[in-house]
Design a protein around this motif. Structure first.
Motif, PDB file in Angstrom:
ATOM      1  N   GLU A 148       0.827  -1.204   0.000  1.00 25.38           N
ATOM      2  CA  GLU A 148       0.000   0.000   0.000  1.00 25.38           C
ATOM      3  C   GLU A 148       0.862   1.256   0.000  1.00 25.38           C
ATOM      4  N   ALA A 149       2.012   1.191   0.662  1.00 26.19           N
ATOM      5  CA  ALA A 149       2.902   2.352   0.718  1.00 26.19           C
ATOM      6  C   ALA A 149       3.436   2.711  -0.662  1.00 26.19           C
ATOM      7  N   ASP A 150       3.650   1.691  -1.523  1.00 30.34           N
ATOM      8  CA  ASP A 150       4.196   1.940  -2.865  1.00 30.34           C
ATOM      9  C   ASP A 150       3.280   2.806  -3.704  1.00 30.34           C
ATOM     10  N   HIS A 151       1.965   2.801  -3.398  1.00 31.63           N
ATOM     11  CA  HIS A 151       1.010   3.561  -4.215  1.00 31.63           C
ATOM     12  C   HIS A 151       0.295   4.645  -3.411  1.00 31.63           C
ATOM     13  N   HIS A 152       0.812   4.925  -2.219  1.00 33.94           N
ATOM     14  CA  HIS A 152       0.157   5.928  -1.365  1.00 33.94           C
ATOM     15  C   HIS A 152       0.304   7.322  -1.983  1.00 33.94           C
ATOM     16  N   PRO A 153      -0.765   8.126  -2.016  1.00 36.34           N
ATOM     17  CA  PRO A 153      -0.680   9.452  -2.640  1.00 36.34           C
ATOM     18  C   PRO A 153       0.263  10.411  -1.931  1.00 36.34           C
ATOM     19  N   GLN A 154       0.627  10.115  -0.669  1.00 35.18           N
ATOM     20  CA  GLN A 154       1.509  11.015   0.081  1.00 35.18           C
ATOM     21  C   GLN A 154       2.847  10.357   0.396  1.00 35.18           C
ATOM     22  N   ARG A 155       3.286   9.466  -0.479  1.00 33.88           N
ATOM     23  CA  ARG A 155       4.518   8.737  -0.212  1.00 33.88           C
ATOM     24  C   ARG A 155       5.759   9.637  -0.278  1.00 33.88           C
ATOM     25  N   SER A 156       5.640  10.842  -0.844  1.00 29.71           N
ATOM     26  CA  SER A 156       6.790  11.745  -0.927  1.00 29.71           C
ATOM     27  C   SER A 156       6.782  12.808   0.158  1.00 29.71           C
ATOM     28  N   LEU A 157       5.876  12.731   1.099  1.00 30.28           N
ATOM     29  CA  LEU A 157       5.809  13.704   2.193  1.00 30.28           C
ATOM     30  C   LEU A 157       6.916  13.393   3.201  1.00 30.28           C
ATOM     31  N   LEU A 158       7.952  14.260   3.238  1.00 32.84           N
ATOM     32  CA  LEU A 158       9.116  14.014   4.080  1.00 32.84           C
ATOM     33  C   LEU A 158       8.875  14.443   5.515  1.00 32.84           C
ATOM     34  N   MET A 159       9.416  13.671   6.446  1.00 35.98           N
ATOM     35  CA  MET A 159       9.383  14.018   7.857  1.00 35.98           C
ATOM     36  C   MET A 159      10.715  14.644   8.296  1.00 35.98           C
ATOM     37  N   ARG A 160      11.796  14.397   7.528  1.00 35.66           N
ATOM     38  CA  ARG A 160      13.110  14.957   7.833  1.00 35.66           C
ATOM     39  C   ARG A 160      13.831  15.311   6.539  1.00 35.66           C
ATOM     40  N   ALA A 161      14.537  16.453   6.544  1.00 38.43           N
ATOM     41  CA  ALA A 161      15.325  16.873   5.390  1.00 38.43           C
ATOM     42  C   ALA A 161      16.295  17.952   5.835  1.00 38.43           C
ATOM     43  N   LEU A 162      17.312  18.219   5.014  1.00 36.36           N
ATOM     44  CA  LEU A 162      18.226  19.326   5.253  1.00 36.36           C
ATOM     45  C   LEU A 162      17.603  20.586   4.660  1.00 36.36           C
ATOM     46  N   ASP A 163      17.262  21.570   5.501  1.00 36.37           N
ATOM     47  CA  ASP A 163      16.637  22.794   5.002  1.00 36.37           C
ATOM     48  C   ASP A 163      17.123  24.051   5.720  1.00 36.37           C
ATOM     49  N   GLY A 164      18.135  23.905   6.584  1.00 34.63           N
ATOM     50  CA  GLY A 164      18.669  25.062   7.280  1.00 34.63           C
ATOM     51  C   GLY A 164      17.834  25.547   8.438  1.00 34.63           C
ATOM     52  N   ARG A 165      16.799  24.823   8.798  1.00 35.60           N
ATOM     53  CA  ARG A 165      15.914  25.243   9.892  1.00 35.60           C
ATOM     54  C   ARG A 165      16.273  24.491  11.171  1.00 35.60           C
ATOM     55  N   GLY A 166      17.184  25.037  11.937  1.00 37.83           N
ATOM     56  CA  GLY A 166      17.523  24.401  13.198  1.00 37.83           C
ATOM     57  C   GLY A 166      18.367  23.155  13.021  1.00 37.83           C
ATOM     58  N   HIS A 167      18.521  22.419  14.120  1.00 35.57           N
ATOM     59  CA  HIS A 167      19.371  21.226  14.139  1.00 35.57           C
ATOM     60  C   HIS A 167      18.687  20.074  13.403  1.00 35.57           C
ATOM     61  N   VAL A 168      19.474  19.297  12.658  1.00 31.17           N
ATOM     62  CA  VAL A 168      18.950  18.133  11.960  1.00 31.17           C
ATOM     63  C   VAL A 168      19.699  16.893  12.444  1.00 31.17           C
ATOM     64  N   GLU A 169      18.990  15.786  12.569  1.00 30.35           N
ATOM     65  CA  GLU A 169      19.576  14.554  13.109  1.00 30.35           C
ATOM     66  C   GLU A 169      19.531  13.461  12.048  1.00 30.35           C
ATOM     67  N   PRO A 170      20.666  13.184  11.365  1.00 27.91           N
ATOM     68  CA  PRO A 170      20.667  12.117  10.359  1.00 27.91           C
ATOM     69  C   PRO A 170      20.784  10.746  11.011  1.00 27.91           C
ATOM     70  N   ASP A 171      20.407   9.705  10.295  1.00 28.38           N
ATOM     71  CA  ASP A 171      20.679   8.331  10.720  1.00 28.38           C
ATOM     72  C   ASP A 171      22.147   8.040  10.418  1.00 28.38           C
ATOM     73  N   LEU A 172      22.878   7.561  11.400  1.00 33.87           N
ATOM     74  CA  LEU A 172      24.310   7.279  11.232  1.00 33.87           C
ATOM     75  C   LEU A 172      24.597   5.832  11.622  1.00 33.87           C
ATOM     76  N   SER A 173      25.418   5.167  10.843  1.00 32.05           N
ATOM     77  CA  SER A 173      25.784   3.783  11.156  1.00 32.05           C
ATOM     78  C   SER A 173      27.114   3.444  10.480  1.00 32.05           C
ATOM     79  N   VAL A 174      27.773   2.393  10.971  1.00 35.22           N
ATOM     80  CA  VAL A 174      29.030   1.907  10.398  1.00 35.22           C
ATOM     81  C   VAL A 174      28.814   0.475   9.932  1.00 35.22           C
ATOM     82  N   ARG A 175      29.350   0.151   8.770  1.00 33.35           N
ATOM     83  CA  ARG A 175      29.197  -1.184   8.202  1.00 33.35           C
ATOM     84  C   ARG A 175      30.570  -1.729   7.812  1.00 33.35           C
ATOM     85  N   GLU A 176      30.678  -3.058   7.838  1.00 32.02           N
ATOM     86  CA  GLU A 176      31.890  -3.727   7.376  1.00 32.02           C
ATOM     87  C   GLU A 176      31.694  -4.141   5.918  1.00 32.02           C
TER      88      GLU A 176
END
Length: 529
Positions: A149-177
């Protein structure tokens, strides 16, 4: 063990967009894709500036802490956007996603924010190693909707997080081998939103050369309609002796700004752009009419972007909230029966957020027992439509058991020997029929009692004869018999009148348990209700 990368990158504006707001960078230590947003030139400005800031990581001396390096680079990029908006308020509302892999030895750090994606192809299986920061992904995580259902949802491009210069932003960070033979794919949603994961997996397995794989993936997205900008990077993990790539590649919006020296100073991005200009673009399907244009002058529409952007965000948020309510279900009463409702049992500004999804006229409130009636009147929440239907099925079974129990009870009263017919529940004449274990003398006088006055009947019930305990559901009730004359005839041998059938009689053990909830029986309820 030190490992290297063999990579390729490509970008295309797609079949519908007027310009390309995506930016991509591939270098010996850094792979990154940014998908700009904001309309007109704002989206391409945001993605270009962010990549132009973080590409400095590709020339840094490899350090021990990949995550600190990535976090600092993301913070600098976000600060750069904030400064640009402060200097030019017309840029308010622009922003970009970012997915980046930073390499050192056999380890790589991953920084991710937004809905661009990173995938790992290992041992023949493709795995998504980032999670979308979107409203739809949140609904999936909470079990509100399925992946399909998510693949065809009309609001699938509505972002909850992005870089926009508005205050502090918290990216997902991880290390992989990393392992030799691993293949990484980083792409914007112009590819992942059009081409299925299965098709991407097949393509990456089929085309051994990263450049061929990039070209085929972009062509697949274009054949799928190309509704958005398409950018992707394919990188293979190889031994340093196995011809790794050494020249950075820049594609998309960041590569198109060839005359803006303030946007791209002396950085790996600018030098890579000069090295690859007019060469890799044609090979990697990034040659587009007008793609090498100078930045467009700001239009009148751009001046109103802050206002319309805020309105659009508000409308999107309200729309998302309303859509969420329409994925909720509950069971409640509707008149004298039950129904499934879609929405939530609440109102906002006088607007009812629930509507009837399906009514069940056969499931009467009078037939489901008092505990169920109380629950239905208070609404029964459901985790899904399937759960609500399961509740209805349970109530249907309860109503069926109560209906059969009432019918059996009514039939027993009608067929009782010496009973002139069932009497209305609660009437004086029906009283002897509703009590079990009556004295024989009183049972003998039942036909005559039918013709006595109401006063006489009430007198009989107040007699002082010793009470007799009865069985069944009437256990504990008492009655008395009138004093008989000494010369009266011997008690009649007429069989005692039959008593109402006990709850659950003639039912299975499971149904007998359900039948207990049918009592006390609502007044006026017939087994045919």
């Amino acid at each position: 063990m030190s490992l290297s990368l063999r990579f390729a990158a490509g970008s295309h504006k797609g079949m519908i967009r007027e310009g390309n707001e995506d930016s991509g960078y591939a270098g010996p230590r850094l792979l990154a894709v940014a998908d700009g947003m904001g309309g007109q030139a704002a989206g391409e400005v945001a993605s270009s500036e962010v990549l132009s800031t973080i590409v400095e990581l590709d020339e840094d001396v490899p350090g021990a802490d990949l995550l600190d390096a990535l976090r600092s680079a993301v913070d600098r990029a976000n600060d750069r956007l904030r400064v640009m908006v402060d200097d030019d308020p017309q840029l308010e509302g622009m922003g970009t996603t970012l997915t980046a892999l930073l390499w050192t030895g056999s380890r790589l750090g991953l920084a991710h924010i937004g809905d661009s994606r990173a995938y790992l192809l290992r041992d023949g299986a493709l795995e998504q190693i980032t999670q979308d920061h979107t409203w739809v992904q949140r609904l999936v995580d909470e079990g509100r909707i399925t992946e399909e259902e998510a693949d065809h949802h009309p609001q699938r491009s509505l972002l909850m997080r992005a870089l926009d210069g508005r205050g502090h932003v918290e990216p997902d960070l991880s290390v992989r081998e990393a392992r030799p033979g691993d293949r990484y794919l980083i792409c914007s949603d112009g590819l992942s939103g059009v081409v299925s994961r299965e098709t991407m997996e097949t393509t990456l397995l089929t085309y051994g050369n990263p450049n061929d794989a990039v070209q085929e993936l972009i062509q697949l997205a274009l054949r799928g309609g190309g509704p958005d900008n398409i950018t992707c990077i394919v990188a293979d993990v190889v031994d340093p002796s196995d011809q790794p790539s050494d020249s950075p590649i820049v594609v998309g919006a960041v590569a198109a700004v060839v005359d803006d020296t303030t946007t791209l100073p002396n950085t790996p991005a600018s030098r890579a752009r000069e090295l690859t200009a007019g060469e890799y673009e044609t090979e990697a399907l990034v040659s587009e009419p007008g793609s090498r244009r100078k930045p467009k002058p700001k239009s009148t529409l751009r001046k109103t972007l802050p206002i319309w952007g805020g309105v659009a965000v508000l409308v999107a948020a309200l729309g998302g909230a309303y859509y969420w309510t329409q994925t909720q279900y509950f069971v409640a009463d509707k008149g004298d029966h039950v129904a499934i409702y879609r929405g939530i049992d609440s109102k906002i500004l006088g607007i009812n957020l629930a509507s009837t999804y399906q009514s069940y006229d056969e499931v009467k409130l009078s037939l489901i027992g008092q505990p169920n009636r109380d629950a239905v009147n208070s609404t029964l929440d459901a985790t899904s439509l399937s759960d609500a239907r399961h509740t209805i099925d349970r109530l249907k079974r309860q109503a069926d058991v109560c209906r059969r129990s009432y019918s059996a009870q009514d039939m027993k009263k009608t067929e009782a020997p010496g009973n002139p017919g069932a009497q209305p529940a609660g009437s004086v004449d029906a009283f002897p029929q509703q009590v079990q274990g009556l004295p024989v003398a009183l049972q003998t006088n039942l036909p005559a009692a039918k013709h006595t006055s109401t006063t006489a009947s009430r007198s009989n019930r107040s007699s002082t004869a010793p009470p007799t305990e009865s069985g069944g559901r009437s256990k504990g009730s008492t009655t008395t018999s009138p004093t008989a004359p000494a010369s009266s005839a011997p008690p009649s041998t007429t069989p005692p009148a039959a008593t109402p059938e006990a709850p659950g009689a003639g039912l299975s053990a499971e149904e007998a348990e359900l039948a207990k909830q049918c009592y006390p029986r609502p007044a006026g309820t017939a087994g045919t209700n």
